[in-house]
Enzyme design. Structure first.
Site, PDB file in Angstrom:
ATOM      1  N   LYS A 178     -15.607  -7.745   4.546  1.00 26.97           N
ATOM      2  CA  LYS A 178     -14.488  -7.993   5.463  1.00 26.97           C
ATOM      3  C   LYS A 178     -14.813  -7.606   6.895  1.00 26.97           C
ATOM      4  CE  LYS A 178     -10.752  -7.393   2.101  1.00 26.97           C
ATOM      5  NZ  LYS A 178      -9.728  -6.454   1.618  1.00 26.97           N
ATOM      6  N   HIS A 199       0.841  -1.209   0.000  1.00 31.55           N
ATOM      7  CA  HIS A 199       0.000   0.000   0.000  1.00 31.55           C
ATOM      8  C   HIS A 199       0.875   1.257   0.000  1.00 31.55           C
ATOM      9  CE1 HIS A 199      -3.053  -2.631   2.363  1.00 31.55           C
ATOM     10  NE2 HIS A 199      -3.567  -2.456   1.159  1.00 31.55           N
ATOM     11  N   ARG A 226      -2.202  -6.432  -7.996  1.00 22.35           N
ATOM     12  CA  ARG A 226      -1.114  -7.377  -7.763  1.00 22.35           C
ATOM     13  C   ARG A 226      -1.120  -8.418  -8.873  1.00 22.35           C
ATOM     14  NH1 ARG A 226      -2.964  -8.298  -1.697  1.00 22.35           N
ATOM     15  NH2 ARG A 226      -4.820  -8.340  -2.977  1.00 22.35           N
TER      16      ARG A 226
HETATM   17  O1  PNS Z   1      -8.867  -2.947   0.440  1.00 21.90           O
HETATM   18  P1  PNS Z   1     -10.194  -3.448  -0.087  1.00 21.90           P
HETATM   19  O2  PNS Z   1     -10.967  -4.187   1.007  1.00 21.90           O
HETATM   20  O3  PNS Z   1     -10.056  -4.281  -1.334  1.00 21.90           O
HETATM   21  O4  PNS Z   1     -11.034  -2.125  -0.490  1.00 21.90           O
HETATM   22  C1  PNS Z   1     -12.358  -2.242  -0.940  1.00 21.90           C
HETATM   23  C2  PNS Z   1     -13.120  -0.917  -0.736  1.00 21.90           C
HETATM   24  C3  PNS Z   1     -13.100  -0.520   0.743  1.00 21.90           C
HETATM   25  C4  PNS Z   1     -12.446   0.173  -1.556  1.00 21.90           C
HETATM   26  C5  PNS Z   1     -14.578  -1.151  -1.233  1.00 21.90           C
HETATM   27  O5  PNS Z   1     -15.187  -2.151  -0.451  1.00 21.90           O
HETATM   28  C6  PNS Z   1     -15.396   0.132  -1.197  1.00 21.90           C
HETATM   29  O6  PNS Z   1     -15.343   0.908  -2.129  1.00 21.90           O
HETATM   30  N1  PNS Z   1     -16.157   0.351  -0.086  1.00 21.90           N
HETATM   31  C7  PNS Z   1     -16.983   1.520   0.074  1.00 21.90           C
HETATM   32  C8  PNS Z   1     -18.473   1.200  -0.218  1.00 21.90           C
HETATM   33  C9  PNS Z   1     -18.744   1.217  -1.725  1.00 21.90           C
HETATM   34  O7  PNS Z   1     -18.573   2.220  -2.394  1.00 21.90           O
HETATM   35  N2  PNS Z   1     -19.151   0.056  -2.256  1.00 21.90           N
HETATM   36  C10 PNS Z   1     -19.415  -0.129  -3.663  1.00 21.90           C
HETATM   37  C11 PNS Z   1     -18.136  -0.527  -4.388  1.00 21.90           C
HETATM   38  S1  PNS Z   1     -18.398  -0.722  -6.114  1.00 21.90           S
END
Ligand code: PNS
Length: 162
Positions: A44, A20, A93
């Protein structure tokens, strides 16, 4: 040159890894301002609280003057609009990341057509790194020093050791 200069880098960051941090360093050079935003991934169950995750990222990015760190429990597309961001930065990745990231990028561009998702490929040495591996290794007493920034290494160990 980008149309405007604010990008956001969203993620769970549970906790932030060297992978990150590498993406943050590289993205911060491409934009005038980079907002790292700790968000909620409903799939998660996080080990670190939002405040802890923000604090850990802040400690590692103190030297990057154009980087801000925030938490949001809303939608990424709405957050990007609120901040006037032109880009969402994601790190890729392996091929296994692609399908999930592609789905999110398409969904976000439908919800907010003004924002582009840009993918930065990870550096080869970080390809295998993930927060879930870091959590697992630390909780079983393993050595995570090569996976997380030095400055937060002890804090993560103390927090996760069984
Ligand atoms: O590190 P991660 O868990 O892969 O990140 C995923 C994250 C937090 C970016 C994604 O779950 C997210 O965007 N969450 C906010 C809620 C949202 O906008 N959901 C719709 C995504 S298309």
């Amino acid at each position: 040159m980008m149309k405007n200069d604010i990008a956001i880098y969203p993620g769970s960051f549970d906790p932030i890894t060297l992978g990150h941090l590498d993406i943050i360093h590289r993205a911060s050079k491409l934009f005038t301002k980079l907002i790292v935003v700790v968000m909620v991934n409903p799939k998660k169950q996080c080990s670190f609280s939002p405040a802890e995750r923000v604090e850990l990222i802040k400690k590692c990015t103190d030297d990057l003057l154009n980087v801000e760190v925030e938490f949001s429990d809303g939608l990424l597309a709405d957050y990007a609009k609120e901040k006037g961001a032109c880009a969402i930065i994601k790190g890729l990745r392996a091929l296994s990341d692609f399908e999930y990231e592609f789905q999110m990028a398409l969904t976000n561009s439908k919800l907010n057509p003004d924002v582009e998702t840009l993918f930065l490929t990870t550096r080869a040495e970080n390809m295998y790194l993930s927060s879930s591996m870091v959590r697992q290794i630390a909780s079983m007493g393993g050595d995570i020093s090569g996976f997380v920034p030095d400055i937060i290494h002890k804090q993560i160990i103390n927090r996760l050791k069984g």
